[in-house]
Design a protein around this motif. Structure first.
Motif, PDB file in Angstrom:
ATOM      1  N   SER A 159      52.820 114.309 110.835  1.00 59.12           N
ATOM      2  CA  SER A 159      54.213 113.888 110.988  1.00 59.12           C
ATOM      3  C   SER A 159      54.610 113.696 112.446  1.00 59.12           C
ATOM      4  N   LYS A 218      55.522 112.366 116.040  1.00 57.29           N
ATOM      5  CA  LYS A 218      56.196 111.135 116.458  1.00 57.29           C
ATOM      6  C   LYS A 218      55.562 110.644 117.745  1.00 57.29           C
ATOM      7  N   LYS A 231      47.828 109.494 109.649  1.00 52.81           N
ATOM      8  CA  LYS A 231      49.051 109.047 108.977  1.00 52.81           C
ATOM      9  C   LYS A 231      48.777 107.856 108.055  1.00 52.81           C
ATOM     10  N   ASP A 265      50.654 102.773 116.357  1.00 52.46           N
ATOM     11  CA  ASP A 265      51.551 103.704 115.671  1.00 52.46           C
ATOM     12  C   ASP A 265      52.633 102.953 114.893  1.00 52.46           C
ATOM     13  N   TYR A 266      53.182 101.903 115.491  1.00 54.60           N
ATOM     14  CA  TYR A 266      54.253 101.142 114.843  1.00 54.60           C
ATOM     15  C   TYR A 266      53.761 100.454 113.571  1.00 54.60           C
ATOM     16  N   GLU A 272      53.354 103.058 110.910  1.00 55.74           N
ATOM     17  CA  GLU A 272      54.655 103.570 110.462  1.00 55.74           C
ATOM     18  C   GLU A 272      55.366 102.567 109.562  1.00 55.74           C
ATOM     19  N   GLN A 273      55.372 101.312 109.983  1.00 52.71           N
ATOM     20  CA  GLN A 273      56.054 100.296 109.191  1.00 52.71           C
ATOM     21  C   GLN A 273      55.334 100.005 107.879  1.00 52.71           C
ATOM     22  N   ASN A 320      53.750 102.279 106.168  1.00 54.08           N
ATOM     23  CA  ASN A 320      54.151 103.395 105.292  1.00 54.08           C
ATOM     24  C   ASN A 320      55.598 103.275 104.834  1.00 54.08           C
ATOM     25  N   ASN A 321      56.414 102.573 105.621  1.00 50.96           N
ATOM     26  CA  ASN A 321      57.818 102.357 105.249  1.00 50.96           C
ATOM     27  C   ASN A 321      57.996 101.126 104.359  1.00 50.96           C
TER      28      ASN A 321
END
Length: 360
Positions: free
Chosen positions: A14, A16, A37, A98-99, A102-103, A105-106
């Motif tokens: 988790s 950041k 992640k 990372d972006y 993250e996106q 996963n979103n």
């Protein structure tokens, strides 16, 4: 071809992403955090050779089948920190990895489509030794840390394929692609970082690439070397000049032919174009080679959309497989004709299917 990594890092799934200057020990930790992640769409690997000071050259791959080339899914790469004191690209590529994770996963549809249809490779630091030297010196000298630990400029260390191309032109020989087999001698020994990146380029069928630099604000495209061989500003058009100089790679302003800016020999950009199928451009991200830590996130927001849009350019054009009754044909030569103008115009730079060349 690549070393399998067993990274013994304790990471938080988790965690950041922090906008800071990540050192050579922190860099693989960040990549492993991204992998944990997004384990199903990422792979962390190291190139075949480390740096002079034995620092591995880490890459993170993002695709829906990490580790495997898939038909119709183009291969794209970004390379940062070739000059060790030009550090923004290094941090942008860590942030980009990372972006994208993250996106994904979103459930961002745009990013999920990009990853499902493209194989993306990010090499944040080609010159970790130069980064260390620059950082130890305070990061503000315009030259300290530019070269590797053998004091060699890695962006002048690739085989000079431009000279071979221009000599063929003078002889009336129409041959300006996949030229590595035409190299009979090197101007200088290959550095381990150069050798590792060359093996990488030749083992994966990249079609699009960009190198991230600093010290100016401009994008430049092949050829980087003047046809005269003189170290002067001299427009040096490649057969794909119309594509490189058109809206496909940028609008008017801040975009230039490399040699028209200044001529260089042995650059990575032209090696990509003349040894592989990859179209590479050089992105100078700003005049400050070593931005302050507090400015990194601001630079990310300035560059994020462009970095992603450029990857999408790999889907511009034609995709296909060359076959006969026996199946896929390796090393098939594909010639292209530009039919957009009033008269069809052959592009005198052929591409090939699945070619592989081992660098010793």
């Amino acid at each position: 071809m690549y070393r399998i990594l067993f990274l013994c890092f304790v990471v938080s799934v988790s965690s950041k992403f922090a906008w800071k200057h990540h050192n050579n020990e922190e860099l693989p930790v960040v990549l492993e955090e991204v992998h944990q992640k997004c384990p199903n769409i990422t792979r962390v690997y190291a190139l075949t050779e480390p740096s002079v000071r034995n620092v591995p050259l880490y890459v993170i791959e993002l695709s829906d089948s990490p580790g495997f080339h898939q038909p119709y899914k183009p291969e794209v790469k970004y390379v940062g920190n070739i000059h060790g004191n030009e550090v923004l690209g290094r941090e942008l590529l860590l942030g980009l990895a990372d972006y994208l994770c993250e996106q994904y996963n979103n459930n961002d549809r745009h990013i999920r489509a990009l990853i499902h249809n493209t194989r993306i490779h990010l090499l944040p630091a080609m010159n970790p030794d130069g980064w260390q030297l620059s950082t130890d010196a305070g990061g503000q000298d315009y030259l300290i840390g530019r070269n590797n630990n053998h004091s060699v400029d890695l962006n002048r260390n690739f085989p000079d394929l431009d000279a071979i191309t221009f000599e063929f032109e003078r002889q009336g020989i129409s041959h300006n692609n996949h030229l590595l087999r035409d190299v009979t001698r090197l101007a200088a020994p290959l550095e381990p970082e150069t050798r590792a990146v060359m093996r990488w380029m030749m083992s994966i069928p990249f079609v699009l690439s960009a190198a991230l630099h600093g010290g100016d604000l401009v994008a430049n495209y092949p050829y980087d070397e003047s046809r005269s061989g003189a170290p002067v500003s001299e427009y040096s058009a490649s057969p794909d000049d119309d594509t490189f100089s058109s809206y496909n790679f940028g609008v008017q302003g801040g975009v230039t032919n490399g040699a028209a800016w200044y001529s260089l020999k042995g650059g990575m950009q032209d090696f990509n174009y003349l040894a592989t199928n990859a179209f590479e451009i050089t992105l100078e991200l700003g005049c400050d080679k070593y931005p302050l830590e507090k400015d990194l996130e601001k630079e990310w927001h300035r560059n994020k959309d462009a970095l992603i849009a450029y990857i999408w350019k790999a889907h511009t054009g034609v995709k296909g497989i060359v076959t006969d009754d026996s199946g896929f044909i390796q090393n098939a030569v594909i010639s292209v004709v530009n039919i957009t103008g009033p008269v069809p115009k052959p592009i005198r730079h052929d591409v090939t299917t699945g070619t592989y060349f081992i660098i010793n």
